[in-house]
Scaffold this active site. Structure first.
Site, mmCIF file in Angstrom:
data_model
loop_
_atom_site.group_PDB
_atom_site.id
_atom_site.type_symbol
_atom_site.label_atom_id
_atom_site.label_comp_id
_atom_site.label_asym_id
_atom_site.label_seq_id
_atom_site.Cartn_x
_atom_site.Cartn_y
_atom_site.Cartn_z
ATOM 1 N N ASN A 212 -5.371 -9.897 -3.610
ATOM 2 C CA ASN A 212 -5.028 -9.362 -2.361
ATOM 3 C C ASN A 212 -4.399 -7.959 -2.536
ATOM 4 O OD1 ASN A 212 -2.678 -10.383 -3.624
ATOM 5 N ND2 ASN A 212 -1.752 -11.258 -1.899
ATOM 6 N N ALA A 213 -4.129 -7.573 -3.661
ATOM 7 C CA ALA A 213 -3.557 -6.353 -3.907
ATOM 8 C C ALA A 213 -4.745 -5.277 -4.302
ATOM 9 C CB ALA A 213 -2.722 -6.363 -5.323
ATOM 10 N N GLY A 214 -4.606 -4.124 -3.840
ATOM 11 C CA GLY A 214 -5.505 -3.205 -4.314
ATOM 12 C C GLY A 214 -4.725 -1.965 -4.519
ATOM 13 N N HIS A 215 -4.785 -1.459 -5.701
ATOM 14 C CA HIS A 215 -3.631 -0.452 -6.381
ATOM 15 C C HIS A 215 -4.649 0.837 -6.739
ATOM 16 C CE1 HIS A 215 -0.152 -3.372 -7.325
ATOM 17 N NE2 HIS A 215 -0.763 -3.365 -5.903
ATOM 18 N N THR A 216 -4.702 1.727 -6.016
ATOM 19 C CA THR A 216 -5.678 2.900 -6.161
ATOM 20 C C THR A 216 -4.979 4.135 -7.146
ATOM 21 O OG1 THR A 216 -6.307 2.665 -3.778
ATOM 22 C CG2 THR A 216 -7.061 4.496 -4.864
ATOM 23 N N GLN B 163 1.993 -5.933 -3.119
ATOM 24 C CA GLN B 163 2.509 -6.134 -1.731
ATOM 25 C C GLN B 163 3.599 -5.398 -1.559
ATOM 26 O OE1 GLN B 163 1.142 -9.347 -3.422
ATOM 27 N NE2 GLN B 163 -0.589 -8.243 -2.951
ATOM 28 N N ASP C 75 0.894 -1.217 0.021
ATOM 29 C CA ASP C 75 0.069 0.041 0.142
ATOM 30 C C ASP C 75 0.876 1.203 -0.023
ATOM 31 O OD1 ASP C 75 -2.280 -1.783 0.325
ATOM 32 O OD2 ASP C 75 -2.138 -1.727 2.274
ATOM 33 N N GLY D 218 1.462 3.194 -2.552
ATOM 34 C CA GLY D 218 1.098 3.880 -3.511
ATOM 35 C C GLY D 218 1.596 3.604 -5.121
ATOM 36 N N LYS D 219 1.865 2.165 -5.040
ATOM 37 C CA LYS D 219 2.215 1.673 -6.658
ATOM 38 C C LYS D 219 1.315 1.932 -7.457
ATOM 39 C CE LYS D 219 2.244 -2.369 -4.462
ATOM 40 N NZ LYS D 219 2.156 -2.077 -2.946
ATOM 41 N N SER E 138 -7.353 -0.889 0.733
ATOM 42 C CA SER E 138 -8.077 -0.411 -0.578
ATOM 43 C C SER E 138 -8.882 -1.816 -1.003
ATOM 44 C CB SER E 138 -7.080 -0.455 -1.502
ATOM 45 O OG SER E 138 -6.307 0.560 -1.248
ATOM 46 N N THR F 195 2.999 -12.814 2.651
ATOM 47 C CA THR F 195 2.248 -13.300 1.375
ATOM 48 C C THR F 195 2.841 -14.535 1.052
ATOM 49 O OG1 THR F 195 0.775 -12.675 -0.306
ATOM 50 C CG2 THR F 195 2.734 -11.756 -0.413
ATOM 51 N N GLY G 159 -10.889 -2.800 3.497
ATOM 52 C CA GLY G 159 -11.634 -1.744 4.255
ATOM 53 C C GLY G 159 -10.835 -1.726 5.731
ATOM 54 N N GLY H 80 0.020 14.008 -2.878
ATOM 55 C CA GLY H 80 -1.321 13.799 -2.757
ATOM 56 C C GLY H 80 -2.022 12.514 -3.769
HETATM 57 P P1 GDP Z 1 -0.592 0.373 -3.550
HETATM 58 O O1 GDP Z 1 -1.295 -0.736 -3.074
HETATM 59 O O2 GDP Z 1 0.584 0.668 -3.408
HETATM 60 O O3 GDP Z 1 -1.085 0.695 -4.988
HETATM 61 O O4 GDP Z 1 -1.380 1.465 -2.597
HETATM 62 P P2 GDP Z 1 -2.971 1.669 -2.185
HETATM 63 O O5 GDP Z 1 -3.813 2.234 -3.321
HETATM 64 O O6 GDP Z 1 -3.347 0.316 -1.427
HETATM 65 O O7 GDP Z 1 -2.836 2.798 -1.024
HETATM 66 C C1 GDP Z 1 -2.280 4.118 -1.410
HETATM 67 C C2 GDP Z 1 -3.415 4.983 -1.031
HETATM 68 O O8 GDP Z 1 -2.744 6.477 -0.806
HETATM 69 C C3 GDP Z 1 -4.566 5.049 -1.816
HETATM 70 O O9 GDP Z 1 -5.766 5.540 -1.311
HETATM 71 C C4 GDP Z 1 -4.002 6.428 -2.951
HETATM 72 O O10 GDP Z 1 -4.962 6.986 -3.310
HETATM 73 C C5 GDP Z 1 -3.565 7.076 -1.728
HETATM 74 N N1 GDP Z 1 -2.088 8.007 -2.135
HETATM 75 C C6 GDP Z 1 -1.181 7.732 -2.909
HETATM 76 N N2 GDP Z 1 -0.360 8.502 -3.026
HETATM 77 C C7 GDP Z 1 -0.680 9.627 -2.142
HETATM 78 C C8 GDP Z 1 -0.087 10.746 -1.641
HETATM 79 O O11 GDP Z 1 1.040 11.065 -1.962
HETATM 80 N N3 GDP Z 1 -0.682 11.452 -0.678
HETATM 81 C C9 GDP Z 1 -1.815 11.095 -0.092
HETATM 82 N N4 GDP Z 1 -2.635 11.665 1.048
HETATM 83 N N5 GDP Z 1 -2.647 9.908 -0.626
HETATM 84 C C10 GDP Z 1 -1.796 9.174 -1.548
HETATM 85 P P1 IMO Z 2 -1.025 -4.157 -2.178
HETATM 86 O O1 IMO Z 2 -0.661 -4.613 -3.466
HETATM 87 C C1 IMO Z 2 -1.006 -4.631 2.033
HETATM 88 C C2 IMO Z 2 -1.222 -8.838 3.639
HETATM 89 C C3 IMO Z 2 -2.492 -9.122 4.513
HETATM 90 C C4 IMO Z 2 -1.902 -9.911 5.325
HETATM 91 C C5 IMO Z 2 -0.672 -10.749 4.715
HETATM 92 C C6 IMO Z 2 -1.188 -12.023 3.984
HETATM 93 O O2 IMO Z 2 -2.071 -3.451 -2.491
HETATM 94 O O3 IMO Z 2 0.199 -3.482 -1.725
HETATM 95 P P2 IMO Z 2 -2.605 -12.723 1.746
HETATM 96 O O4 IMO Z 2 -4.069 -12.349 1.548
HETATM 97 O O5 IMO Z 2 -1.715 -12.228 0.534
HETATM 98 O O6 IMO Z 2 -2.547 -14.091 2.083
HETATM 99 O O7 IMO Z 2 -2.136 -12.077 3.024
HETATM 100 O O8 IMO Z 2 -0.281 -9.788 3.494
HETATM 101 N N1 IMO Z 2 -1.372 -8.174 2.181
HETATM 102 C C7 IMO Z 2 -1.237 -6.904 2.090
HETATM 103 N N2 IMO Z 2 -1.089 -5.621 2.643
HETATM 104 N N3 IMO Z 2 -0.947 -4.403 0.685
HETATM 105 C C8 IMO Z 2 -1.349 -5.454 -0.038
HETATM 106 O O9 IMO Z 2 -1.328 -5.526 -1.487
HETATM 107 C C9 IMO Z 2 -1.270 -6.905 0.510
HETATM 108 N N4 IMO Z 2 -1.636 -8.132 0.072
HETATM 109 C C10 IMO Z 2 -1.412 -8.909 1.249
HETATM 110 O O10 IMO Z 2 -3.024 -8.029 5.192
HETATM 111 O O11 IMO Z 2 -1.355 -9.407 6.393
HETATM 112 MG MG MG Z 3 -2.931 -1.489 -1.644
#
Ligand code: GDP
Ligand code: IMO
Ligand code: MG
Length: 425
Positions: free
Chosen positions: A38-42, A224, A13, A15-16, A299, A239, A302, A413
């Protein structure tokens, strides 16, 4: 040509998704190499906020090739939902999304096995996302998995055989009541399979290597983070895939010498979801302030993310494992209202300060901090590095000096636009 890799240096998470989307205009091909839903990329742009799970984050840019590599595990139910919601936004994926024949399938019973396994573990559970990741990779390594290519020939009998085994495990070992859950999702799963089959299913290892040979530029998107890597993360709270740079080689069929730049992405602080050690975690109001300012909620699930200060011991370890060539610092704006900011520069273990990441992160590990002055400035509207407050420049320089690598992008941001490319000296 070589493939560049972008991956997380912390617990995910970072911010990939946002940065892959920002960098995509510089590339012809974007590809995911491991992990699954398991990934959630926003991504945020043009008043759209979208979360991707399986599909590469290049999908919203025109004329790009997006590839789901062999290292990824795919759940057809999640995949169909993703396709539907992207199409609703008016994007046509039929011509620019390719899927590896060798990517493994998450079966409905894998998801149920994930839940059953976590329930059985009780207090020692991993805190998995319950997407079936562990059981699917377990079958892959146990040489019992089903792959996307299997969908093309005589699939029903292979499916039956695998799920019969899973059902026996669920009833006889886990004593888990799975029948209704399975009945409720099996039809959706097969509908998802039909959607999956409508895409271009290819030998992506040949496809990517041929594209490189033709001079196309490739960006590989990690999921991850390094501290969740199956070999090097905080095992067993990790993971089930190799999230490090080497995972891009095995997850795409790329030889090591075909890897170019390695972008290592980290938040200006730390977060973690799920269970497992986290030395700089803050259980006080500072942790809550970080969570609120950073909107730190998963992401995918929740769940509230655990928050703490930046950990340079862990970051150095991640930089070493990945051969990071450029750092990207995210969410600097989240620290806008802090008078003082701490950075962990060592771990005190049994009275001795160490700078290496230990075999096990027990409660014995106490972070050693330095304190830097905060910038107490709103960064979110800044367009250029020249406008950075001095304290932010100092914060970045401190990290660069400790890591021995420069920060090439700072994010202020969530929106595409809120990205500052740092000037090279
Ligand atoms: P990822 O899994 O690495 O793609 O990251 P996520 O999407 O799970 O989590 C990153 C969160 O931070 C998302 O809600 C993005 O919209 C938000 N985000 C990304 N870059 C920034 C930043 O520079 N500032 C803030 N405030 N939020 C950011
Ligand atoms: P992105 O790509 C953050 C965490 C889970 C748990 C552990 C194992 O959005 O960064 P799994 O479902 O893989 O067996 O869970 O890894 N986890 C993550 N935490 N970002 C993720 O992906 C994750 N994918 C798995 O919360 O602790
Ligand atoms: Mg994520």
């Amino acid at each position: 040509m070589k493939a560049d890799v972008l991956l997380g240096l912390q617990w995910g998470d970072e911010g990939k998704g946002k940065i892959v989307d920002v960098l995509t205009p510089n590339y012809d091909v974007i590809t995911r190499f491991q992990g699954g839903p398991n990934a959630g990329h926003t991504l945020e742009f043009n008043n759209i906020k979208h979360v991707l799970h399986t599909i590469p984050s290049g999908i919203f840019r025109e004329n790009k090739i997006n590839i789901i590599g062999n290292g990824v595990v795919i759940d057809p139910i999640v995949f169909k939902k993703e396709i539907d919601s992207i199409q609703k936004l008016g994007f046509d994926l039929s011509k620019n999304l390719y899927i590896s024949k060798k990517a493994h399938l998450i079966l409905p019973t894998h998801r149920i096995l994930d839940a059953a396994s976590e329930q059985k573990k009780g207090k020692t559970k991993i805190g998995s996302t319950l997407k079936g990741i562990g059981p699917t990779y377990k079958d892959k390594i146990g040489r019992e998995g089903l792959r996307v290519g299997d969908l093309l020939h005589n699939f029903k009998s292979k499916y039956q055989e695998r799920t019969d085994n899973h059902k026996t495990m669920l009833s006889d070992f886990f004593h888990y009541d799975y029948k209704q859950i399975l009945a409720d999702c099996e039809q959706d799963w097969f509908e998802g399979v039909e959607v999956l089959k409508s895409f271009q299913i290819v030998d992506t290892e040949h496809f990517i290597n041929d594209l490189l040979k033709k001079g196309k530029s490739v960006l590989a998107e990690g999921a991850q983070g390094t501290l969740l890597d199956i070999d090097f993360g905080s095992y067993p709270f990790v993971t089930s895939s190799n999230t490090i740079c080497a995972g891009a080689c095995t997850g795409l069929g790329l030889a090591p010498q075909k890897i170019g730049k390695v972008y290592g992405i980290f938040k200006a602080y730390c977060t973690r979801v799920g269970m497992g050690p986290f030395p700089t975690e803050l259980h006080d109001e500072t942790g809550t302030k970080l969570r609120d300012a950073g909107n730190e909620y998963g992401s995918t699930t929740g769940r509230p993310r655990r928050c703490g200060w930046l950990d340079l011991v862990a970051l150095k370890y991640s930089v070493m494992l990945n051969g990071v060539t450029e750092l990207i610092m995210m969410k600097a704006d989240v620290l806008d209202k802090f008078e003082l900011i701490k950075i962990c520069i060592g771990y005190e273990i049994d009275g001795e300060v160490v700078e290496h990441f230990p075999f096990e992160l027990t409660d014995n590990v106490k972070p050693v901090y330095v304190e830097l002055p905060g910038w107490e400035t709103d960064l979110t509207k800044i367009k250029n590095q020249d406008e950075f407050p001095e304290e932010l420049n100092n914060y970045i320089s401190f990290i660069e000096d400790e890591m021995g690598i420069t920060v090439s992008i700072a994010s202020v941001g969530p929106n595409r636009e809120q990205t500052i490319f740092m000037e090279k000296e």
